[in-house]
Design an enzyme around this catalytic site. Structure first.
Site, PDB file in Angstrom:
ATOM      1  N   HIS A  35     -23.662  55.443  61.522  1.00  0.00           N
ATOM      2  CA  HIS A  35     -25.221  54.792  61.269  1.00  0.00           C
ATOM      3  C   HIS A  35     -25.299  54.659  59.640  1.00  0.00           C
ATOM      4  O   HIS A  35     -24.272  54.707  58.816  1.00  0.00           O
ATOM      5  CB  HIS A  35     -26.202  56.081  61.540  1.00  0.00           C
ATOM      6  CG  HIS A  35     -25.717  57.488  61.116  1.00  0.00           C
ATOM      7  ND1 HIS A  35     -25.702  57.945  59.767  1.00  0.00           N
ATOM      8  CD2 HIS A  35     -25.341  58.739  61.753  1.00  0.00           C
ATOM      9  CE1 HIS A  35     -25.435  59.244  59.633  1.00  0.00           C
ATOM     10  NE2 HIS A  35     -25.065  59.601  60.805  1.00  0.00           N
ATOM     11  N   HIS A  38     -23.500  57.163  57.092  1.00  0.00           N
ATOM     12  CA  HIS A  38     -21.934  56.681  56.911  1.00  0.00           C
ATOM     13  C   HIS A  38     -21.836  55.498  56.037  1.00  0.00           C
ATOM     14  O   HIS A  38     -21.191  55.301  55.304  1.00  0.00           O
ATOM     15  CB  HIS A  38     -21.393  56.498  58.158  1.00  0.00           C
ATOM     16  CG  HIS A  38     -21.520  57.518  59.132  1.00  0.00           C
ATOM     17  ND1 HIS A  38     -22.092  57.518  60.420  1.00  0.00           N
ATOM     18  CD2 HIS A  38     -20.747  58.789  59.077  1.00  0.00           C
ATOM     19  CE1 HIS A  38     -22.044  58.822  61.003  1.00  0.00           C
ATOM     20  NE2 HIS A  38     -21.234  59.722  60.387  1.00  0.00           N
TER      21      HIS A  38
HETATM   22  P1  AMP Z   1     -19.650  63.017  60.435  1.00  0.00           P
HETATM   23  O1  AMP Z   1     -19.220  61.746  61.106  1.00  0.00           O
HETATM   24  O2  AMP Z   1     -21.003  63.553  60.991  1.00  0.00           O
HETATM   25  O3  AMP Z   1     -18.588  63.874  60.354  1.00  0.00           O
HETATM   26  O4  AMP Z   1     -19.894  62.472  59.074  1.00  0.00           O
HETATM   27  C1  AMP Z   1     -19.124  61.888  58.024  1.00  0.00           C
HETATM   28  C2  AMP Z   1     -19.549  61.728  56.715  1.00  0.00           C
HETATM   29  O5  AMP Z   1     -20.879  61.213  56.637  1.00  0.00           O
HETATM   30  C3  AMP Z   1     -19.728  63.469  56.203  1.00  0.00           C
HETATM   31  O6  AMP Z   1     -19.350  63.497  54.885  1.00  0.00           O
HETATM   32  C4  AMP Z   1     -21.143  63.380  56.278  1.00  0.00           C
HETATM   33  O7  AMP Z   1     -21.825  64.439  55.509  1.00  0.00           O
HETATM   34  C5  AMP Z   1     -21.703  62.405  56.254  1.00  0.00           C
HETATM   35  N1  AMP Z   1     -23.064  62.038  56.542  1.00  0.00           N
HETATM   36  C6  AMP Z   1     -23.525  62.255  57.841  1.00  0.00           C
HETATM   37  N2  AMP Z   1     -25.071  62.172  58.012  1.00  0.00           N
HETATM   38  C7  AMP Z   1     -25.227  61.549  56.786  1.00  0.00           C
HETATM   39  C8  AMP Z   1     -26.584  61.060  56.367  1.00  0.00           C
HETATM   40  N3  AMP Z   1     -27.822  61.090  56.875  1.00  0.00           N
HETATM   41  N4  AMP Z   1     -26.649  60.730  55.008  1.00  0.00           N
HETATM   42  C9  AMP Z   1     -25.618  60.664  54.168  1.00  0.00           C
HETATM   43  N5  AMP Z   1     -24.157  61.156  54.523  1.00  0.00           N
HETATM   44  C10 AMP Z   1     -24.311  61.481  55.970  1.00  0.00           C
END
Ligand code: AMP
Length: 287
Positions: A35, A38
């Protein structure tokens, strides 16, 4: 379209070629269902590095609930489209068998940072995160790696792991990307129906409420917590898992707030668990 590598040797070869031609390597580890949050990490990686690697791996080791792992959204075709807009150079999509070909006996633990917040409710979660990130760092060997501040405890754990184990990678934290109404973007938001999506905004609202109370001069964390808990009790359909005001360095609770703090919470909306955090004093532009 970016290159796609699903085996470790294929990824290593692609990154080696980039490194041998003198290019700096930026790395964004994700679990996919990409999203705009990311995307922000990837764009920053693109801006600061010559070559950008994104991994998409739903890491079984960090899931403490099987139902959460089973229903975690998997949207590779759409994710590749997102990666190609940045553009990313290579997307690494290993299978669990590729990353865990044998029983994993070695782990990375950062216990002191995981006694509170999510760590208290998700046994083994941060051990799973730190271990897979260490493995991915050893495979990709990036110069810089990008993590969201949305997962503040995760970011703190990774920073400490890298410091304590002398890992040669710079960790870059990226501010949380939010919807118009304040809800932090998350892959798990996909699970919410329309009514739950409305209720989910209570999470950023409660953090903002706590922040305004601190702005107004309230100093007692427990008094603020009581106010937040009673605010949420009015809403059937949500359940507060935790609300804590912690020291941003140690992640330990602060009772009398004078110095900058991290305000963090986890809330269940139906069977979906959402987390969020804000800093105080706040940067109004950001949150
Ligand atoms: P995930 O796929 O949920 O493991 O997230 C991958 C990376 O994206 C991690 O470093 C999360 O902290 C970051 N991330 C997820 N959601 C957000 C967001 N809303 N804003 C900024 N970074 C995000």
């Amino acid at each position: 379209m970016p290159d796609l590598a699903s085996s470790i040797p294929a990824l290593v070869e692609i990154v080696k070629n980039a490194r041998n031609s003198g290019r700096s390597i930026g790395f964004v580890p994700t679990m996919g269902a990409l999203h705009a949050g990311h995307l922000k990490l990837m764009q920053e990686a693109r801006r600061e590095n010559d070559f950008v690697v994104v991994s998409i791996f739903v890491n079984p080791l960090q899931f403490d609930r099987k139902d959460d792992l089973d229903r975690y959204p998997r949207t590779l075709a759409a994710d590749m489209d997102v990666c190609s807009t940045v553009p990313v150079d290579v997307v690494f999509t290993p299978s669990p068998a590729e990353l865990y070909p044998q029983e994993q006996l070695a782990f990375v633990d950062v216990p002191d940072l995981t006694t509170h917040l999510c760590g208290a409710f998700r046994p083994g979660h941060f051990r799973g995160v730190a271990t897979v990130v260490a493995k991915l760092f050893n495979i990709v060997r990036p110069d810089r790696a990008y993590f969201g501040e949305k997962d503040a405890q995760q970011l703190a754990v990774i920073r400490r792991m890298v410091d304590d184990l002398n890992m040669p990678v710079a960790i870059v934290g990226i501010p949380t990307v939010r919807e118009q109404d304040g809800l932090a973007l998350s892959s798990r938001n996909k699970h919410l129906n329309a009514e739950q999506r409305q209720l989910a905004t209570l999470l950023p609202q409660m953090l903002k409420e706590a922040r305004s109370r601190l702005d107004e001069g309230q100093r007692s964390a427990s008094a603020i917590r009581e106010a937040i808990e009673s605010m949420l009790r009015k809403h059937a359909g949500v359940r507060l898992e935790y609300f804590e005001i912690v020291d941003p360095g140690t992640l330990k609770p602060v009772e009398h707030v004078e110095d900058p703090v991290l305000i963090a919470g986890a809330m269940w909306v139906g069977s979906t668990r959402l987390i969020d955090n804000m800093t105080w004093p706040g940067d109004q532009e950001r949150n």
